[in-house]
Each structure stands twice: as C-alpha cells, then as structure tokens.
Design an enzyme around this catalytic site. Structure first.
Site, PDB file in Angstrom:
ATOM      1  N   ASP A 288     -40.840 -48.829  99.157  1.00  0.00           N
ATOM      2  CA  ASP A 288     -40.018 -49.615 100.235  1.00  0.00           C
ATOM      3  C   ASP A 288     -39.691 -50.907 100.137  1.00  0.00           C
ATOM      4  OD1 ASP A 288     -39.618 -46.552 101.263  1.00  0.00           O
ATOM      5  OD2 ASP A 288     -41.911 -46.875 101.895  1.00  0.00           O
ATOM      6  N   HIS A 316     -43.862 -44.532 106.410  1.00  0.00           N
ATOM      7  CA  HIS A 316     -43.100 -44.330 105.469  1.00  0.00           C
ATOM      8  C   HIS A 316     -42.154 -42.930 105.204  1.00  0.00           C
ATOM      9  CE1 HIS A 316     -41.611 -43.610 101.251  1.00  0.00           C
ATOM     10  NE2 HIS A 316     -41.977 -42.579 101.086  1.00  0.00           N
TER      11      HIS A 316
HETATM   12  N1  LIG Z   1     -44.895 -42.509  99.273  1.00  0.00           N
HETATM   13  C1  LIG Z   1     -43.642 -42.865  98.487  1.00  0.00           C
HETATM   14  O1  LIG Z   1     -43.154 -44.043  98.392  1.00  0.00           O
HETATM   15  C2  LIG Z   1     -43.128 -41.578  97.700  1.00  0.00           C
HETATM   16  C3  LIG Z   1     -42.163 -41.587  97.027  1.00  0.00           C
HETATM   17  C4  LIG Z   1     -41.478 -40.570  96.202  1.00  0.00           C
HETATM   18  C5  LIG Z   1     -42.098 -39.473  96.385  1.00  0.00           C
HETATM   19  N2  LIG Z   1     -43.431 -39.409  97.133  1.00  0.00           N
HETATM   20  C6  LIG Z   1     -43.840 -38.036  97.345  1.00  0.00           C
HETATM   21  O2  LIG Z   1     -44.925 -38.043  96.234  1.00  0.00           O
HETATM   22  C7  LIG Z   1     -45.185 -36.657  96.180  1.00  0.00           C
HETATM   23  C8  LIG Z   1     -44.914 -35.961  94.609  1.00  0.00           C
HETATM   24  O3  LIG Z   1     -43.776 -36.270  93.957  1.00  0.00           O
HETATM   25  P1  LIG Z   1     -43.175 -35.700  92.605  1.00  0.00           P
HETATM   26  O4  LIG Z   1     -41.945 -36.105  92.382  1.00  0.00           O
HETATM   27  O5  LIG Z   1     -44.316 -36.151  91.721  1.00  0.00           O
HETATM   28  O6  LIG Z   1     -43.316 -33.972  92.819  1.00  0.00           O
HETATM   29  P2  LIG Z   1     -43.330 -33.029  91.786  1.00  0.00           P
HETATM   30  O7  LIG Z   1     -43.227 -31.687  92.692  1.00  0.00           O
HETATM   31  O8  LIG Z   1     -42.798 -33.311  90.666  1.00  0.00           O
HETATM   32  O9  LIG Z   1     -44.987 -33.036  91.341  1.00  0.00           O
HETATM   33  C9  LIG Z   1     -45.904 -32.742  92.271  1.00  0.00           C
HETATM   34  C10 LIG Z   1     -47.043 -32.038  91.668  1.00  0.00           C
HETATM   35  O10 LIG Z   1     -48.122 -31.929  92.382  1.00  0.00           O
HETATM   36  C11 LIG Z   1     -48.715 -30.415  92.148  1.00  0.00           C
HETATM   37  N3  LIG Z   1     -49.546 -30.116  93.296  1.00  0.00           N
HETATM   38  C12 LIG Z   1     -49.134 -29.269  94.270  1.00  0.00           C
HETATM   39  N4  LIG Z   1     -50.389 -29.074  95.049  1.00  0.00           N
HETATM   40  C13 LIG Z   1     -51.283 -29.682  94.550  1.00  0.00           C
HETATM   41  C14 LIG Z   1     -52.437 -29.893  94.789  1.00  0.00           C
HETATM   42  N5  LIG Z   1     -53.020 -29.307  95.871  1.00  0.00           N
HETATM   43  N6  LIG Z   1     -53.558 -30.264  93.864  1.00  0.00           N
HETATM   44  C15 LIG Z   1     -53.087 -31.066  92.822  1.00  0.00           C
HETATM   45  N7  LIG Z   1     -51.788 -30.785  92.553  1.00  0.00           N
HETATM   46  C16 LIG Z   1     -50.899 -30.312  93.382  1.00  0.00           C
HETATM   47  C17 LIG Z   1     -47.567 -29.675  91.752  1.00  0.00           C
HETATM   48  O11 LIG Z   1     -47.886 -28.607  91.120  1.00  0.00           O
HETATM   49  C18 LIG Z   1     -46.684 -30.590  91.132  1.00  0.00           C
HETATM   50  O12 LIG Z   1     -47.119 -30.573  89.486  1.00  0.00           O
HETATM   51  C19 LIG Z   1     -44.432 -35.653  96.848  1.00  0.00           C
HETATM   52  O13 LIG Z   1     -44.807 -35.293  97.859  1.00  0.00           O
HETATM   53  C20 LIG Z   1     -43.318 -36.895  97.383  1.00  0.00           C
HETATM   54  O14 LIG Z   1     -42.578 -36.544  98.518  1.00  0.00           O
HETATM   55  C21 LIG Z   1     -43.834 -40.216  97.807  1.00  0.00           C
END
Ligand SMILES: NC(=O)c1ccc[n+]([C@@H]2O[C@H](COP(=O)([O-])OP(=O)(O)OC[C@H]3O[C@@H](n4cnc5c(N)ncnc54)[C@H](O)[C@@H]3O)[C@@H](O)[C@H]2O)c1
Length: 477
Positions: A288, A316
């Site tokens: 952000d 966030h």
């Molecule tokens: N804070 C931020 O600025 C920000 C920015 C973008 C995305 N995000 C968040 O980050 C997270 C991941 O995003 P992404 O695009 O990599 O998602 P993604 O779906 O591509 O990957 C997530 C991975 O986590 C795995 N997973 C699910 N539950 C799990 C667990 N209990 N233990 C270990 N692994 C697990 C899934 O199998 C998947 O491989 C999402 O929650 C998204 O909303 C946060």
C-alpha cells in the site's frame, strides 16, 4: 560438465568467482527420485557448519555413494515413526546420514538431490564474510506471491549478498506436488547463497528454528463467502501456525503476515504465540505504501525516489489511510507540493485503497509480483538504517503506541529502524482532524474484526461478529 558459469552472489569484499562444481574429474550427480510422493520432502544442501561458514568459490561436486532403495515395507516403517502408516512413497533412500537424521527427526525425507561440497580447494575469500545461515520459513510457498519471492530471497537481493539462507517451505495438502515443483525450480537456479530447502505440510516441522516466518498461505475468499467467514477460516490457519511457531521457532523469530485479513491474522498470531515477542509480528502494508508513493509521484510529475515519509495507517483494507499530510516530495510536505486538497482527499486516498481491486479487474488475478517486491522492501527496511526524516509502513502491535490507539490491535503505523532487524514507531507524525477521523474508522474496523475472532484468541470473550459492510481487501479476489 554443467558447472555454474558465474557466481550469482558476490559477497562484499569477496571475489567475482567462477563457480565450478566439477573439479578434479568428480561428477556432480543430480539425483531425482522419479514418481515419488513424499509426505515431507527435503531438498538439502548438505554441508557441515564449518563448510557453511567457508563455502568456496571453487566448489567441487562429489559423486554421491549409491544407496540402496527401501522396500515399501521399510518405507512404511519409517512412515509409522511419524504416525502416518499409509501411503508409503514408492522409494525412499535407506542408508546414509540423511536417512538416519530423518528417522531421528521422525520425518520421512526423500531428497531430490544432494550436494557435497569438497572444501579441499576452497577459496575462503568468497565466503569469509558470509554470515550465519538465516532460516526463513515461508507458507503458501506454492502460491503466486511466493513464486516471485522465493527467488528474490535465494538470490541475496533481500538479505544481502553475504547472507546464506535456508528456505523452509510450508504448503497445504493440496499444493504438495506444486511445492516440489517450486523446489525443482530453486534447484535449477543454482543460487550459491541457498544452502538448504526443506519442504513440508506440517508447520511444527517446517518452522523449526526459523529466524523469519513469512506467512503468505491463506485461503482466498470463495464466491459468496462472507467476510466474517474468511476471518474465521484464515484465523484458524494462523492460530495453528502461531502455536507451532511458539513451540519450535527461534526465540527471536520475526513474523510477517501477508495472508489476508493480515492485520487480524497477525493479532491472532500474537495471542497464540505467548513465548515470542509480540513486537516481532508484522502484517504487510508495504504494498500500500508503494502504491501511495507511485500515485503521489505521478501527480507531482516527479520520480518516485523523491517521494519520502509515506505512511500507511490502519488496516490492510479499504479503510487504510495513506498519509499525504506527513509525506514529502523532494523534502517538502506533500500538501505544499500538490495543492489540490480535493484530489488528495477524494481521489488519492480511495485510489490507493482500491488499487488491488482495480488490478484484479484488469489482470484477472491479484497482485503477486508487486506484493513480492513489497515483501522484499519490507524486509530490507528492517535491515537498513532508515534515512533521517523518512519512515516505512508496517502493521505492528499497538501496545504502548504513541497515538492513543486501542492497544490490542495490529495497526499500520510509520516506523523506522536502525538496521538491526527491529523497528520503533515514529512518535511525532502530525495528525489533523481529517486524519484522526480516518484513523478512527480503520481502528473501529479492526476492533470489529477482533470481535469476530474472539474464539481464536485465548482469554478473549466469545466471538460476536458485527461486520456487515464489505471493505474488500486489496489483493483479495
Ligand atoms: N497484505 C498484502 O499486501 C497482500 C497483497 C496481496 C495478497 N495478499 C494475500 O496473500 C495471500 C496469498 O496470495 P497468493 O496470491 O500467493 O495466493 P495463492 O492462492 O496463489 O497461494 C496461496 C497458497 O497458500 C496455500 N495455502 C492455503 N492454506 C495454507 C495453509 N494452511 N498452510 C500453508 N499453505 C496454505 C495454497 O495451497 C496456495 O498454494 C492471500 O491471502 C492474499 O489475499 C496480501
């Protein structure tokens, strides 16, 4: 012969050496155990501690001794050791140090490949200045964000060219195969600083001795899912992972929560890891901040490097507050550079807060590369002294905060670091009435989120979830 042509990492004061893993005619074997379905896999750069401290610019590979394959019975026996008696992998190595260690640890290991470094002909120049290996646990390691981040961590561009790293990757049951694919790509990238890669789906094993835990894995919100349901589902993941960290991570482990809703997930983490310092928990708001800097730079017609002291306050979510009041362009406060108050309040603020959603509309998926970059920025900010008059944003525990905020939240605030991995909250940011109102809005939202996850916080009263409005999280789909 397929030696590594050139060192990717040149430690400070080291030599830009040519790397060769095939000296003295010995052959480096990459042992791939095809068709294996490991419960937990280790990909391990096997070195002694001494070797780790003195890794050579002239690394030689040595052929691995042939090892007999386990019968399925033997493999099942080892699986039973860790309480999983079924689904034995088809082949598991049975002799040698790795197997002994696996049994000791109660883990079935199935190395995809191993390297032995012969230190006889070492060039200590390259590695003399290397630090102790940093153990970095990453969850959601097979996901989109990690797909960018892991390679940045392994290359040395995050923690420095003198910082060897061990990656301890946690996947979910569903992503197990994909995780092995990630490990294969890491193998093929031949990063000298990458000393070990450990894969698993058991947080208690994967988080062992971790110095950093980058908690990215979370469930995305499915169609029609209420925000409160997402808080509960992901909250449970973070409760479990925090408990595991509390038991097995380094006592000074630092945590960065990325998986959404990241602030409240981090709060759950703090309360479920009582033996780890609460101040070591962060939730990511650096993306952000970067988005805010970008918008201010574009509006002012200046390059982003002239934009400093940009804080993101709060959650966030779309209630986040990108602070233009204290931000500077070319050292001058933004309101004195961009004199359009209406733009600042009514366009800039929502534009930053909704950037994630806008990106999803264009791209069809949530930000991954820029999120990984912002995670790298976040980490670097903690290991680089903050320039005077500048800050970085991170959501941290509010206990003792200088702004009169509720003391039991994870709230993004302006921070600075002296470069030792720690931070302090900057206490002299100017807060006017407009900014105060906005902070209170985000604070109220976080209080409601906390109420929704009371059942996941030891000692808290029963969860009462009063979240009705939907402040879509940037990056959430
Ligand atoms: N804070 C931020 O600025 C920000 C920015 C973008 C995305 N995000 C968040 O980050 C997270 C991941 O995003 P992404 O695009 O990599 O998602 P993604 O779906 O591509 O990957 C997530 C991975 O986590 C795995 N997973 C699910 N539950 C799990 C667990 N209990 N233990 C270990 N692994 C697990 C899934 O199998 C998947 O491989 C999402 O929650 C998204 O909303 C946060």
């Amino acid at each position: 012969m397929s030696g590594v042509p050139a060192a990717r990492a040149t430690p400070a004061g080291g030599v830009a050496a040519s790397w060769d893993r095939h000296a003295k005619g010995s052959t480096q074997h990459v042992r791939s155990i095809a068709g294996q379905q490991p419960i937990t896999a280790y990909l391990r750069y096997r070195t002694t501690m001494q070797q780790q401290m003195a890794f050579s610019s002239s690394v030689r590979g040595t052929a691995l001794p042939a090892k007999p394959r386990a019968s399925n019975g033997a493999a099942r026996a080892r699986l039973a050791v860790r309480g999983q008696s079924q689904q034995a992998p088809r082949s598991v190595q049975t002799s040698g140090a790795a197997t002994a260690e696996a049994v000791t640890n109660g883990i079935v290991t199935s190395p995809l490949f191993r390297l032995s470094y012969d230190t006889d002909n070492e060039h200590p120049d390259l590695t003399r200045s290397w630090k102790k290996t940093m153990k970095i646990a990453v969850t959601g390691a097979a996901g989109q964000i990690s797909n960018h981040l892991l390679f940045m961590l392994a290359s040395g561009e995050v923690f420095g060219r003198d910082q060897p790293v061990a990656l301890q990757l946690l996947g979910s049951e569903r992503s197990r195969e994909a995780l092995e694919g990630v490990a294969m790509e890491l193998e093929d990238s031949l990063y000298p600083l990458l000393r070990e890669v450990k894969l698993g789906i058991d947080a208690h094993k994967v988080f062992e001795d971790a110095d950093w835990a980058l908690l990215i894995g979370a469930k995305p919100r499915g169609p029609g899912m209420e925000r409160s349901a997402l808080l509960d589902i992901n909250g449970q993941i973070f409760q479990e992972q925090a408990r595991a960290l509390n038991e097995v991570a380094s006592r000074d482990c630092k945590m960065l929560v990325v998986g959404n809703p990241c602030n409240t997930n981090a709060l759950i983490g703090i309360h479920n890891a009582p033996d780890l310092p609460a101040r070591n928990w962060h939730a990511l708001t650096r993306l952000d901040e970067n988005r805010a800097k970008c918008q201010l730079a574009i509006k002012a017609g200046k390059f982003y490097t002239s934009v400093t002291n940009v804080a993101i306050w709060g959650n966030h979510s779309t209630t986040q507050v990108p602070d233009f009041l204290n931000a500077k362009i070319g050292g001058v406060r933004v309101p004195n550079v961009i004199r359009d108050q209406q733009w600042l309040k009514e366009e800039f603020t929502p534009k930053v807060a909704n950037r994630g959603g806008a990106l999803i509309k264009k791209w069809g998926r949530s930000s991954a590369a820029s999120t990984a970059v912002s995670i790298a920025d976040h980490l670097r900010s903690l290991y680089t002294p903050t320039a005077p008059g500048d800050c970085f944003s991170t959501a941290v525990y509010t206990a003792g905060n200088p702004y009169g905020l509720d003391e039991d939240l994870v709230f993004s605030m302006p921070c600075r670091s002296n470069g030792d991995g720690n931070y302090e909250v900057i206490n002299d940011f100017v807060i006017d009435d407009w900014l105060r109102d906005k902070l209170q809005e985000s604070e109220a939202e976080l209080q409601k989120e906390r109420d929704c996850v009371g059942h996941l916080i030891p000692g808290a009263s029963k969860a009462v979830c009063a979240i009705t409005e939907d402040t879509m999280l940037p990056g959430e789909n």
